[in-house]
Enzyme design. Structure first.
Site, PDB file in Angstrom:
ATOM      1  N   LYS A 273       0.844  -1.196   0.000  1.00 32.44           N
ATOM      2  CA  LYS A 273       0.000   0.000   0.000  1.00 32.44           C
ATOM      3  C   LYS A 273       0.877   1.243   0.000  1.00 32.44           C
ATOM      4  O   LYS A 273       2.018   1.201   0.476  1.00 32.44           O
ATOM      5  CB  LYS A 273      -0.880   0.015   1.265  1.00 32.44           C
ATOM      6  CG  LYS A 273      -1.976  -1.036   1.305  1.00 32.44           C
ATOM      7  CD  LYS A 273      -2.807  -0.926   2.585  1.00 32.44           C
ATOM      8  CE  LYS A 273      -3.870  -2.004   2.672  1.00 32.44           C
ATOM      9  NZ  LYS A 273      -4.967  -1.836   1.693  1.00 32.44           N
ATOM     10  N   ARG A 347     -10.129 -11.849   3.289  1.00 38.54           N
ATOM     11  CA  ARG A 347     -11.011 -12.952   2.872  1.00 38.54           C
ATOM     12  C   ARG A 347     -10.318 -14.306   3.012  1.00 38.54           C
ATOM     13  O   ARG A 347     -10.975 -15.319   3.205  1.00 38.54           O
ATOM     14  CB  ARG A 347     -11.495 -12.696   1.432  1.00 38.54           C
ATOM     15  CG  ARG A 347     -10.390 -12.597   0.416  1.00 38.54           C
ATOM     16  CD  ARG A 347     -10.835 -11.928  -0.893  1.00 38.54           C
ATOM     17  NE  ARG A 347     -10.979 -10.474  -0.756  1.00 38.54           N
ATOM     18  CZ  ARG A 347     -11.406  -9.675  -1.728  1.00 38.54           C
ATOM     19  NH1 ARG A 347     -11.744 -10.169  -2.909  1.00 38.54           N
ATOM     20  NH2 ARG A 347     -11.492  -8.375  -1.522  1.00 38.54           N
TER      21      ARG A 347
HETATM   22  N1  BES Z   1      -7.866  -3.811   4.956  1.00 39.65           N
HETATM   23  C1  BES Z   1      -8.131  -3.498   3.603  1.00 39.65           C
HETATM   24  C2  BES Z   1      -9.474  -2.796   3.400  1.00 39.65           C
HETATM   25  C3  BES Z   1      -9.620  -1.431   4.003  1.00 39.65           C
HETATM   26  C4  BES Z   1      -9.436  -0.294   3.235  1.00 39.65           C
HETATM   27  C5  BES Z   1     -10.041  -1.287   5.317  1.00 39.65           C
HETATM   28  C6  BES Z   1      -9.623   0.949   3.797  1.00 39.65           C
HETATM   29  C7  BES Z   1     -10.210  -0.038   5.864  1.00 39.65           C
HETATM   30  C8  BES Z   1     -10.015   1.075   5.117  1.00 39.65           C
HETATM   31  C9  BES Z   1      -8.156  -4.786   2.765  1.00 39.65           C
HETATM   32  O1  BES Z   1      -7.318  -5.791   3.196  1.00 39.65           O
HETATM   33  C10 BES Z   1      -7.727  -4.427   1.386  1.00 39.65           C
HETATM   34  O2  BES Z   1      -6.606  -4.030   1.230  1.00 39.65           O
HETATM   35  N2  BES Z   1      -8.641  -4.590   0.426  1.00 39.65           N
HETATM   36  C11 BES Z   1      -8.361  -4.302  -0.936  1.00 39.65           C
HETATM   37  C12 BES Z   1      -8.972  -5.408  -1.770  1.00 39.65           C
HETATM   38  C13 BES Z   1      -8.593  -5.343  -3.219  1.00 39.65           C
HETATM   39  C14 BES Z   1      -7.124  -5.665  -3.385  1.00 39.65           C
HETATM   40  C15 BES Z   1      -9.437  -6.328  -3.972  1.00 39.65           C
HETATM   41  C16 BES Z   1      -8.999  -2.963  -1.271  1.00 39.65           C
HETATM   42  O3  BES Z   1     -10.108  -2.703  -0.824  1.00 39.65           O
HETATM   43  O4  BES Z   1      -8.366  -2.188  -1.977  1.00 39.65           O
HETATM   44 MN    MN Z   2      -5.359  -5.665   2.411  1.00 37.40          MN
END
Ligand code: BES
Ligand code: MN
Ligand code: ZN
Length: 502
Positions: A273, A347
């Site tokens: 990230k 997930r």
């Molecule tokens: N923990 C994050 C989701 C998240 C984003 C929680 C902002 C709280 C605030 C999750 O693990 C994630 O990174 N999800 C990705 C999924 C994508 C790669 C399909 C996302 O939402 O970008």
């Molecule tokens: Mn994530």
């Protein structure tokens, strides 16, 4: 170490305290203020003049402090009325919370807010306690400058001596205690909260409440075939855990499993990230925190229900041992998943825990429902913002029961669909499933992924709390900056509704 809760009691006596908290509202038609307290409504007098002179707006979260005589301070907290002049219980909860929050540094306050039902009374008690929260555990030299939270809360009510009202005070204490526990966990930095330390933290508390604890370590997880938790955790020096808390209340007729996403820090793994904003990913264990705290709250309330709380705990890191995009892992129970994006890690750990929870539930006679709680997708925040969470389900009746519980609890949840046509986007050329699919509708795709690990006969809810779990803006109502504790109250309320049904 944990934040101490204010003491709380109820009184039906005339009120003399350090601070007296009253409500006020602006009548939109007449543009006039009134003071609201107990069952009283005052439409004239010096306090009302003061509100006008001070330029009060009556908007929610507005708090006006005036010097008092019997009480040192009179605090007026704004209430927004419904069209018919009535007040929603959540408005009372927030107004009490805003008042308590603004009373940091004060010792004692009596809340004489308007109330017309036990639910109103309960909401005021909860709001006052929920607003009295600070998190200063990691402050050193700046600690002394911080005002401590309000220490003593008294709720004024004509029915203060009713047994059911006294029970209401006890319940508010339990709700607040475990909401504070949830917030503390979320706010604790990943330097001090690892999968191992998270899992070990509750042994004493669990023993005192008759809650059983089971912890699987990394070698047990590998042996047991928990490919999701291992795959996500294998890039970290802090190995993963699977924590299970079991509570079985006397006379329990129903059995539920709660599963919370417990990523103690989410860097995104090899799908790293951006640095900006990554710090908020210490909150990626909010689901696990809420679920664990809910089991303890339900145990302390001695509800006649059986609950297993599961927290798959892992740290999603970048290293030479981290999962690579294209790696294939095998979830508990045998389904294979191609990890196309290691940032879609929640997930994967949930899938292991969902399958295991169903297996354990089946042995115990079957589950009446299975609920997962997770900060799962950024798409949830895009869709519903930071104050409304999503509910997805395979069973509308269960979902409606949960939404009713959430409404009573004063938490905002909204139903979202799981459209079948999105399922094909999760097909993988090499494995049973890929861990990402269509980018559009990303929250729903994540829900559809989880659904693959659910027995269609078992009522299931997926709660995506990505936005509401962690408040990065400013405090409002009873909600502080940082961990909010969202989902705890709805889960407890659902357990109360379910255990009162035969
Ligand atoms: N923990 C994050 C989701 C998240 C984003 C929680 C902002 C709280 C605030 C999750 O693990 C994630 O990174 N999800 C990705 C999924 C994508 C790669 C399909 C996302 O939402 O970008
Ligand atoms: Mn994530
Ligand atoms: Zn995550």
């Amino acid at each position: 170490m944990p934040t101490t809760l204010p003491t709380i009691s109820a009184t039906d006596n005339s009120v003399i305290d350090e601070v007296l908290v009253l409500g006020f509202a602006l009548d939109k038609k007449s543009k006039k203020f009134s003071i609201l307290s107990g069952e009283l409504r005052v439409d004239q007098g010096p306090l009302l003049q003061a509100l006008t002179d001070l330029g009060a707006s009556g908007a929610s979260d507005e708090v006006i402090k005036l010097p008092g005589s019997a009480s040192k301070l009179i605090l007026l907290t704004a209430l927004t009325l419904k069209a018919d002049g009535s007040i929603a219980h959540e408005v009372l909860r927030r107004a009490a919370g805003a008042a308590a929050r603004s009373l940091a540094g004060t010792t004692s306050a009596t809340f004489a807010l308007p109330q017309f039902s036990k639910q109103d009374f309960q909401a005021i008690a909860e709001g006052a306690l929920l607003g009295a929260y600070t998190f200063d555990e990691f402050r050193g030299s700046s600690k002394a400058d911080r005002k401590p939270a309000l220490k003593k809360v008294t709720i004024y009510s004509k029915k203060a001596k009713d047994k059911s009202y006294l029970q209401g005070i006890k319940r508010a204490e339990i709700i607040a205690k475990y909401t504070h526990l949830t917030r503390d966990l979320i706010n604790t930095p990943p330097s001090h909260l690892t999968p191992d330390s998270f899992s070990l933290r509750f042994k004493k508390l669990a023993a005192s409440l008759g809650v059983k604890v089971e912890i699987l370590n990394e070698s047990q997880l590998i042996k047991g075939g928990y490919g999701g938790i291992i795959g996500v955790g294998q890039g970290s020096a802090n190995p993963p855990r699977l924590l299970r808390l079991s509570y079985s209340g006397k006379g329990a007729k129903k059995r539920y499993a709660f599963i919370g996403k417990g990523i103690t820090f989410d860097t995104g793994g090899l799908a790293l990230k951006p640095a900006q904003g990554m710090e908020a990913m210490k909150s990626d264990m909010s689901g696990a925190a809420a679920v664990i705290a809910a089991v303890f709250a339900i145990a302390q309330l001695k509800l006649p229900i059986a609950i297993d709380g599961w927290a798959p705990l892992a740290e999603n890191m970048v290293s030479d041992t981290a999962t690579r995009p294209s790696d294939v892992i095998t979830i508990y129970g045998g389904k294979s998943v191609e990890v196309l994006n290691p940032d879609a890690e929640g997930r994967l750990v949930l899938a292991d825990a969902l399958v295991r929870a169903a297996e354990v539930g089946k042995k115990a006679g079957g589950l009446d429902g299975i609920i997962d709680v997770a900060t799962l997708t950024g798409a949830q925040v895009v869709a519903l913002g930071t104050r409304t969470s999503a509910v997805m389900t395979n069973n509308d009746e269960f979902s409606n029961q949960f939404l009713k519980a959430a409404e009573i609890a004063g938490e905002s949840f909204w139903p979202m669909p799981l459209p079948v046509e999105l399922r094909a986007s999760l097909d993988s050329p090499v494995a049973d499933l890929a861990n990402i699919g269509d980018r559009m509708g990303g929250m729903l795709v994540a829900g559809i992924f989880l659904k693959e690990f659910i027995d269609p006969q078992t009522p299931w809810l997926h709660l995506d709390i990505a936005g509401p779990a962690y408040n990065e803006k400013t405090a409002h109502g009873y909600t502080p900056v940082g961990g909010t504790g969202i989902a705890l109250r709805s889960l407890v309320q659902l357990a109360e509704l379910a255990s009162s049904q035969s």
